[in-house]
Design a protein around this motif. Structure first.
Motif, PDB file in Angstrom:
ATOM      1  N   GLY A  14     -11.785  15.397  -1.688  1.00 59.78           N
ATOM      2  CA  GLY A  14     -10.736  16.399  -2.186  1.00 59.78           C
ATOM      3  C   GLY A  14      -9.235  15.959  -1.694  1.00 59.78           C
ATOM      4  O   GLY A  14      -8.376  16.374  -1.916  1.00 59.78           O
ATOM      5  N   ASP A  15      -9.247  15.114  -0.741  1.00 57.04           N
ATOM      6  CA  ASP A  15      -8.016  14.660  -0.224  1.00 57.04           C
ATOM      7  C   ASP A  15      -7.218  13.693  -1.298  1.00 57.04           C
ATOM      8  O   ASP A  15      -7.622  12.686  -1.771  1.00 57.04           O
ATOM      9  N   GLN A  16      -6.081  14.348  -1.493  1.00 55.80           N
ATOM     10  CA  GLN A  16      -5.183  13.592  -2.571  1.00 55.80           C
ATOM     11  C   GLN A  16      -4.446  12.697  -1.683  1.00 55.80           C
ATOM     12  O   GLN A  16      -3.278  12.939  -1.162  1.00 55.80           O
ATOM     13  N   ALA A  17      -4.827  11.366  -1.745  1.00 52.92           N
ATOM     14  CA  ALA A  17      -4.085  10.302  -0.623  1.00 52.92           C
ATOM     15  C   ALA A  17      -2.776   9.930  -1.559  1.00 52.92           C
ATOM     16  O   ALA A  17      -1.976   9.237  -0.771  1.00 52.92           O
ATOM     17  N   LEU A  18      -2.937   9.682  -2.790  1.00 57.28           N
ATOM     18  CA  LEU A  18      -1.540   9.291  -3.769  1.00 57.28           C
ATOM     19  C   LEU A  18      -1.455  10.219  -4.519  1.00 57.28           C
ATOM     20  O   LEU A  18      -2.266  10.480  -5.347  1.00 57.28           O
ATOM     21  N   GLY A  38      -1.909   8.627   7.574  1.00 57.39           N
ATOM     22  CA  GLY A  38      -2.513   9.663   6.551  1.00 57.39           C
ATOM     23  C   GLY A  38      -1.537   9.830   5.674  1.00 57.39           C
ATOM     24  O   GLY A  38      -1.922  10.419   4.542  1.00 57.39           O
ATOM     25  N   ALA A  39      -0.424   9.094   5.576  1.00 55.90           N
ATOM     26  CA  ALA A  39       0.408   9.183   4.356  1.00 55.90           C
ATOM     27  C   ALA A  39       0.104   8.501   2.958  1.00 55.90           C
ATOM     28  O   ALA A  39       0.656   8.687   1.824  1.00 55.90           O
ATOM     29  N   GLY A  40      -1.018   7.654   3.164  1.00 56.83           N
ATOM     30  CA  GLY A  40      -1.550   6.739   2.080  1.00 56.83           C
ATOM     31  C   GLY A  40      -1.569   5.540   1.829  1.00 56.83           C
ATOM     32  O   GLY A  40      -1.578   4.837   0.924  1.00 56.83           O
ATOM     33  N   LYS A  41      -0.911   4.621   3.118  1.00 55.76           N
ATOM     34  CA  LYS A  41      -0.572   3.337   3.086  1.00 55.76           C
ATOM     35  C   LYS A  41      -1.727   2.679   2.835  1.00 55.76           C
ATOM     36  O   LYS A  41      -1.725   1.778   1.996  1.00 55.76           O
ATOM     37  N   SER A  42      -2.602   2.790   3.544  1.00 57.49           N
ATOM     38  CA  SER A  42      -3.969   2.074   3.438  1.00 57.49           C
ATOM     39  C   SER A  42      -4.554   2.315   2.097  1.00 57.49           C
ATOM     40  O   SER A  42      -4.966   1.341   1.379  1.00 57.49           O
ATOM     41  N   THR A  43      -4.468   3.459   1.447  1.00 60.41           N
ATOM     42  CA  THR A  43      -5.150   3.820   0.152  1.00 60.41           C
ATOM     43  C   THR A  43      -4.251   2.891  -0.948  1.00 60.41           C
ATOM     44  O   THR A  43      -4.801   2.482  -1.730  1.00 60.41           O
TER      45      THR A  43
HETATM   46  P1  ADP Z   1      -2.450   5.783   5.923  1.00 61.00           P
HETATM   47  O1  ADP Z   1      -2.777   4.455   5.642  1.00 61.00           O
HETATM   48  O2  ADP Z   1      -0.931   5.825   5.759  1.00 61.00           O
HETATM   49  O3  ADP Z   1      -2.650   6.251   7.363  1.00 61.00           O
HETATM   50  P2  ADP Z   1      -4.486   6.675   4.521  1.00 61.00           P
HETATM   51  O4  ADP Z   1      -4.414   5.854   3.001  1.00 61.00           O
HETATM   52  O5  ADP Z   1      -5.691   6.052   5.316  1.00 61.00           O
HETATM   53  O6  ADP Z   1      -3.153   6.857   5.042  1.00 61.00           O
HETATM   54  O7  ADP Z   1      -5.177   8.151   4.171  1.00 61.00           O
HETATM   55  C1  ADP Z   1      -4.418   9.084   3.020  1.00 61.00           C
HETATM   56  C2  ADP Z   1      -5.402  10.289   3.046  1.00 61.00           C
HETATM   57  O8  ADP Z   1      -6.397   9.907   2.465  1.00 61.00           O
HETATM   58  C3  ADP Z   1      -5.570  10.862   4.529  1.00 61.00           C
HETATM   59  O9  ADP Z   1      -5.563  12.184   4.133  1.00 61.00           O
HETATM   60  C4  ADP Z   1      -7.017  10.427   4.854  1.00 61.00           C
HETATM   61  O10 ADP Z   1      -7.504  11.293   5.503  1.00 61.00           O
HETATM   62  C5  ADP Z   1      -7.551  10.188   3.350  1.00 61.00           C
HETATM   63  N1  ADP Z   1      -8.490   9.340   3.175  1.00 61.00           N
HETATM   64  C6  ADP Z   1      -8.404   8.042   3.491  1.00 61.00           C
HETATM   65  N2  ADP Z   1      -9.528   7.154   3.244  1.00 61.00           N
HETATM   66  C7  ADP Z   1     -10.294   8.127   2.844  1.00 61.00           C
HETATM   67  C8  ADP Z   1     -11.829   7.890   2.484  1.00 61.00           C
HETATM   68  N3  ADP Z   1     -12.518   6.779   2.481  1.00 61.00           N
HETATM   69  N4  ADP Z   1     -12.508   9.272   1.937  1.00 61.00           N
HETATM   70  C9  ADP Z   1     -11.805  10.332   2.045  1.00 61.00           C
HETATM   71  N5  ADP Z   1     -10.373  10.606   2.203  1.00 61.00           N
HETATM   72  C10 ADP Z   1      -9.670   9.550   2.903  1.00 61.00           C
END
Ligand code: ADP
Ligand code: ADP
Length: 237
Positions: A14-18, A38-43
């Motif tokens: 349910g986390d909206q990452a982007l 948690g901003a969504g950079k990795s996503t």
């Molecule tokens: P950043 O790289 O900026 O720290 P992330 O992209 O890791 O940010 O995370 C963005 C949001 O998505 C956060 O709320 C994180 O908890 C959530 N999130 C990241 N990866 C997952 C995953 N595999 N499953 C569920 N939620 C995730």
């Protein structure tokens, strides 16, 4: 050229990452991706190399849509994206040259001394890249004999070895001291500018991002809150 259009990702949790992320990256431009944890950079990085499937939106690399590829075409598309990692992800027991050549293969072969199996022009090209990153004299050293900065230089040469159309760089300096961090960032931006390679650098350090990138994209809670030249970045982003 990379075109990201209205990209959104909601994880199964349910986390909206982007949310509705759009930007285009011209040739040779280095973008620093900043934002709190948690901003969504990795996503965002993972949606571009498709380690994560976006929920909606489009990612086009030189006109080819990446979000809808099947597994086979995805493997080919990933070869067009060079990755550089925080912890380098080198094979420690292999030589510098072997690590670089593994970029060409896309995997690490199990045969011993696989350098011999490459034609001369591949070896020459790998030497050129090692020379470009300042490691030509270390080609035969094992990766585990190198300093952190040297390892990251190998990581850069390995990414370039696959002749990518885009570089994705994840926290390249997080394990390095400040002076080495600046050298590595300078090297990445110089290489991108001279070769026309676009790059996205996920970078924690805003001062480094401002000093060495052409453009900053700031993410917060999955949205772009800043997109502009480093000089225009205010401190509250
Ligand atoms: P950043 O790289 O900026 O720290 P992330 O992209 O890791 O940010 O995370 C963005 C949001 O998505 C956060 O709320 C994180 O908890 C959530 N999130 C990241 N990866 C997952 C995953 N595999 N499953 C569920 N939620 C995730
Ligand atoms: P980073 O600091 O590199 O962004 P994180 O510590 O945020 O990494 O995340 C580490 C791993 O956990 C990543 O693979 C990420 O996708 C995953 N992750 C992050 N947040 C969540 C979450 N809320 N639920 C499930 N997995 C998550």
């Amino acid at each position: 050229m990379l075109d990201v259009t209205r990209l959104s990702k909601t994880y199964r949790t349910g986390d909206q990452a982007l949310s509705d992320v759009s930007f285009s990256l011209p040739q040779g431009q280095v973008v620093g991706l900043i934002g709190p944890s948690g901003a969504g950079k990795s996503t965002l990085i993972r949606c571009i190399n498709r380690l994560v499937a976006p929920t909606t939106g489009s990612v086009k690399l030189n006109g080819i849509e990446l979000t809808t590829l099947n597994a086979r075409d995805l493997r080919k598309a990933r070869r067009r994206i060079g990755m550089i990692f925080q912890e380098y992800a080198l094979v420690e027991r292999l030589s510098v040259m072997e690590n670089v050549l593994s970029g060409r293969l896309g995997y690490v072969p199990f045969w011993r001394s696989f350098t011999r199996r490459f034609p001369g022009h591949d070896i020459a090209r790998a030497f050129q890249l090692l020379d470009r990153v300042g490691l030509a004299q270390h080609a035969d050293k094992r990766a585990d004999a190198l300093s952190g900065g040297q390892r990251q230089r190998v990581g850069i040469a390995r990414a370039l070895e696959q002749d990518p159309e885009l570089l994705l760089v994840d926290e390249p300096t997080a394990s390095l001291d400040p002076r080495t961090s600046r050298q590595i960032m300078r090297l990445i931006t110089e290489i991108c500018r001279e070769s026309g390679l676009p790059a996205i650098v996920n970078i924690h350090d805003v001062v480094l991002a401002q000093a060495f990138t052409d453009r900053i994209i700031g993410l917060r809670a999955g949205r772009i809150v800043f997109d502009g030249p480093p000089s225009a970045l205010s401190h509250d982003v």
